[in-house]
Design an enzyme around this catalytic site. Structure first.
Site, PDB file in Angstrom:
ATOM      1  N   ARG A 140      -7.878 -14.117 -42.205  1.00  0.00           N
ATOM      2  CA  ARG A 140      -8.943 -13.176 -42.520  1.00  0.00           C
ATOM      3  C   ARG A 140      -8.841 -12.686 -43.969  1.00  0.00           C
ATOM      4  NH1 ARG A 140     -14.052 -11.444 -41.427  1.00  0.00           N
ATOM      5  NH2 ARG A 140     -14.251  -9.177 -41.620  1.00  0.00           N
ATOM      6  N   ALA A 172       0.845  -1.196   0.000  1.00  0.00           N
ATOM      7  CA  ALA A 172       0.000   0.000   0.000  1.00  0.00           C
ATOM      8  C   ALA A 172       0.879   1.243   0.000  1.00  0.00           C
ATOM      9  CB  ALA A 172      -0.926  -0.024   1.216  1.00  0.00           C
ATOM     10  N   GLU A 221      10.786  -3.956  -9.556  1.00  0.00           N
ATOM     11  CA  GLU A 221       9.385  -3.764  -9.915  1.00  0.00           C
ATOM     12  C   GLU A 221       9.263  -3.257 -11.350  1.00  0.00           C
ATOM     13  OE1 GLU A 221       5.465  -1.157  -8.509  1.00  0.00           O
ATOM     14  OE2 GLU A 221       7.206  -1.350  -7.183  1.00  0.00           O
TER      15      GLU A 221
END
Length: 380
Positions: free
Chosen positions: A271, A127, A245
């Site tokens: 496609r 937090a 991180e």
């Protein structure tokens, strides 16, 4: 599509772990992720299963984790990206929260929390962010006042990943507010502690299966024994761990680009439009060729940063560079891939649309683009 490069960062044991992780993802994650997106949360039992499979805390030594290294953690991150399983908070739990406890916790704290985190019995969160303090961690207003052998914690946090599921939270708080950044500490709060409550599950534009919430601390009485490391050293600890991180974010972005480049090649080959496949149009081939060239360049840089990190040589500046480059390229290329899917790219049945939306947060969390540029600018 041929491999972008011959990767050398992984050993044989890493690739064996990839096979294990891939089996788990294909069986336990992929068939259910769409429902979790509708529910807005991943069931706790999935965490327990991942723990039993040895997929949590992979880079920490036994009995705190799997006894591996960052290479094992990176493989799990790549599998999250490959499958588009953006709801899983495993990387934050294993590669951000648990390493703080391992690096700065005492033996008693590590023995108390880390084996249960490795087993998926304690889901971790950190937090940091507050309603009035995002990337500027010096401005946090949550306080922890010392009273005898306890801290009295007051404040609120927002945008907390794993917030609803969290059973253990590292809280960034001011233990000496008048010192500013030099008065920040890291304090562990466990679920069920009186005064600690979880707010609403926040509605986001992406990462729909990831439980992101507010957390509130109202005169929460926390034992001093729950302090990580030394008092008032929290900001220093945060700055030291943020490089990993940011690398985690970059690893995920690079793997996402590669996964959706392949999906787009496959789609455009099938496609048809105006009597030929979409791939046969020169514009399509050129777009995809450019994407492959840029993805290859990024892959080399990301793997080099991983190599440096595994040798404990990754600098904060280099981590900022790899995060900035990876997330910006991810956002741009996923937009190109969505465009090549046409209207189907906007439909949820094709993962590219969800991946495009999910990717936008990469330029914000872990430090925004602007913060990354500030860090890099210091080296000029």
């Amino acid at each position: 599509m041929q491999d972008l490069i011959q990767r050398t960062i992984y050993r044989e044991d890493h690739e064996q772990f990839r096979e294990q992780a891939r089996r788990f993802f294909d069986k336990e994650i992929v068939p259910f992720h769409a429902q979790w997106e509708r529910d807005g949360i991943v069931p706790k039992e999935v965490w327990r299963k991942a723990g039993r499979e040895g997929l949590l805390n992979t880079m920490l030594p036994e009995p705190y984790g799997g006894g591996g290294d960052f290479g094992h953690a990176a493989i799990l991150i790549e599998e999250v990206a490959r499958t588009g399983a953006s709801g899983l908070g495993f990387p934050l739990h294993s590669d951000i929260v648990a390493p703080y406890i391992h690096a700065y916790g005492n033996t008693g704290q590590k023995d108390r929390w880390l084996p249960r985190m490795a087993a998926g019995e304690l889901i971790g969160a950190i937090a940091m962010t507050e309603p009035g303090a995002g990337s500027d961690l010096k401005s946090v207003r949550t306080t922890a006042r010392r009273e005898g052998d306890h801290y009295i914690l007051n404040g609120s946090k927002t945008f907390i990943t794993n917030g609803i599921n969290s059973e253990i939270v590292i809280v960034v708080a001011k233990t000496n507010p008048e010192l500013g950044a030099k008065g920040v500490s890291l304090i562990v709060v466990e679920e069920g502690t009186p005064g600690f409550s979880k707010g609403r599950k926040l509605e986001k534009i992406g990462l729909m299966a990831q439980d992101t919430s507010e957390l509130f601390f109202d005169n929460v009485k926390v034992p001093v024994d729950n302090l990580l490391g030394e008092e008032n050293m929290g900001f220093k600890y945060l700055m030291k761990e943020l490089a990993q991180e940011r690398l985690v974010v970059a690893v995920r972005a690079a793997a996402s680009i590669e996964a959706f480049l392949q999906k787009t090649v496959d789609y455009t080959r099938e496609r048809k439009a105006f009597g030929q496949t979409v791939f046969e149009f020169q514009n399509t081939r050129f777009k995809l060729a450019e994407a492959k060239a840029q993805a290859t360049m990024l892959r080399v840089f990301v793997d080099d940063c991983m190599r440096l990190h595994m040798q404990r040589q990754l600098t904060p500046e280099r981590a900022a560079m790899v995060k900035l480059n990876a997330t910006q390229l991810q956002n741009r290329l996923l937009d190109e891939f969505l465009q090549l899917h046409g209207g189907y790219g906007y439909m949820t049945e094709y993962q590219v649309g969800r991946a495009w939306t999910d990717a936008r947060i990469g330029r914000i969390y872990g430090g925004s683009d602007e913060i990354m540029k500030e860090i890099i600018a210091r080296t000029l």
